[in-house]
Design a protein around this motif. Sequence first.
Motif, mmCIF file in Angstrom:
data_model
loop_
_atom_site.group_PDB
_atom_site.id
_atom_site.type_symbol
_atom_site.label_atom_id
_atom_site.label_comp_id
_atom_site.label_asym_id
_atom_site.label_seq_id
_atom_site.Cartn_x
_atom_site.Cartn_y
_atom_site.Cartn_z
ATOM 1 N N ARG A 54 0.840 -1.200 0.000
ATOM 2 C CA ARG A 54 0.000 0.000 0.000
ATOM 3 C C ARG A 54 0.874 1.248 0.000
ATOM 4 O O ARG A 54 1.928 1.284 0.624
ATOM 5 C CB ARG A 54 -0.921 0.010 1.216
ATOM 6 N N THR A 55 0.412 2.256 -0.711
ATOM 7 C CA THR A 55 1.156 3.514 -0.801
ATOM 8 C C THR A 55 0.280 4.691 -0.377
ATOM 9 O O THR A 55 -0.945 4.640 -0.489
ATOM 10 C CB THR A 55 1.656 3.764 -2.234
ATOM 11 N N VAL A 61 2.521 16.120 -3.587
ATOM 12 C CA VAL A 61 3.215 15.308 -4.596
ATOM 13 C C VAL A 61 2.302 14.313 -5.295
ATOM 14 O O VAL A 61 2.717 13.676 -6.273
ATOM 15 C CB VAL A 61 4.409 14.545 -3.969
ATOM 16 N N LYS A 62 1.084 14.177 -4.826
ATOM 17 C CA LYS A 62 0.154 13.189 -5.404
ATOM 18 C C LYS A 62 -0.052 13.469 -6.889
ATOM 19 O O LYS A 62 -0.274 14.607 -7.297
ATOM 20 C CB LYS A 62 -1.172 13.255 -4.664
ATOM 21 N N GLY A 63 0.068 12.422 -7.677
ATOM 22 C CA GLY A 63 -0.081 12.553 -9.117
ATOM 23 C C GLY A 63 1.208 12.866 -9.850
ATOM 24 O O GLY A 63 1.282 12.736 -11.077
ATOM 25 N N ARG A 64 2.234 13.284 -9.112
ATOM 26 C CA ARG A 64 3.526 13.598 -9.736
ATOM 27 C C ARG A 64 4.606 12.613 -9.303
ATOM 28 O O ARG A 64 5.497 12.280 -10.088
ATOM 29 C CB ARG A 64 3.973 15.009 -9.361
ATOM 30 N N PHE A 65 4.559 12.183 -8.046
ATOM 31 C CA PHE A 65 5.583 11.286 -7.507
ATOM 32 C C PHE A 65 4.998 9.895 -7.295
ATOM 33 O O PHE A 65 3.818 9.747 -6.961
ATOM 34 C CB PHE A 65 6.091 11.800 -6.162
ATOM 35 N N THR A 66 5.841 8.873 -7.454
ATOM 36 C CA THR A 66 5.428 7.495 -7.225
ATOM 37 C C THR A 66 6.468 6.791 -6.376
ATOM 38 O O THR A 66 7.653 6.774 -6.735
ATOM 39 C CB THR A 66 5.265 6.735 -8.554
ATOM 40 N N ILE A 67 6.026 6.211 -5.264
ATOM 41 C CA ILE A 67 6.903 5.437 -4.408
ATOM 42 C C ILE A 67 6.733 3.965 -4.742
ATOM 43 O O ILE A 67 5.619 3.498 -4.993
ATOM 44 C CB ILE A 67 6.608 5.709 -2.914
ATOM 45 N N SER A 68 7.849 3.241 -4.783
ATOM 46 C CA SER A 68 7.786 1.823 -5.082
ATOM 47 C C SER A 68 8.959 1.134 -4.396
ATOM 48 O O SER A 68 9.891 1.786 -3.918
ATOM 49 C CB SER A 68 7.815 1.566 -6.588
#
Length: 123
Positions: A54-55, A61-68
């Motif tokens: 879950r992230t 930053v929502k919509g621009r950054f992605t954590i993985s």
Amino acid sequence: HVQLVESGGDSVQAGGSLRLSCVASGNTGNCMGWFRQAPGQGREGIAGFHSQGRTRYTDAVKGRFTISRDSAKNTLYLQMNSLKPEDSVLYYCAATGDGGSCRNYESPREFSYWGQGTQVTVS
């Protein structure tokens, strides 16, 4: 003992992209996150990654950054797109260690282990 080592910070133009990496060793616990800190200000939590996949993201930053996370490589990533000058700060990865939760992923107090930081500059 948990060790976190960030890399990937660089100077880019506005609108560009960067991917930050955080190589982890040891028991990082249930939650890892990315924080950022401007000079003279406190650390701001921007994204959290729970060990079950879950992230969570802050509105900034929502919509621009992605954590993985790549478990095989023990590496946490932060893909940053559409970068803005206000994203120009020092970025840290963090881990709760020994259990922990992403419920309060924005709070530095939830995290026991920190990397050394990597600088992002957007012009």
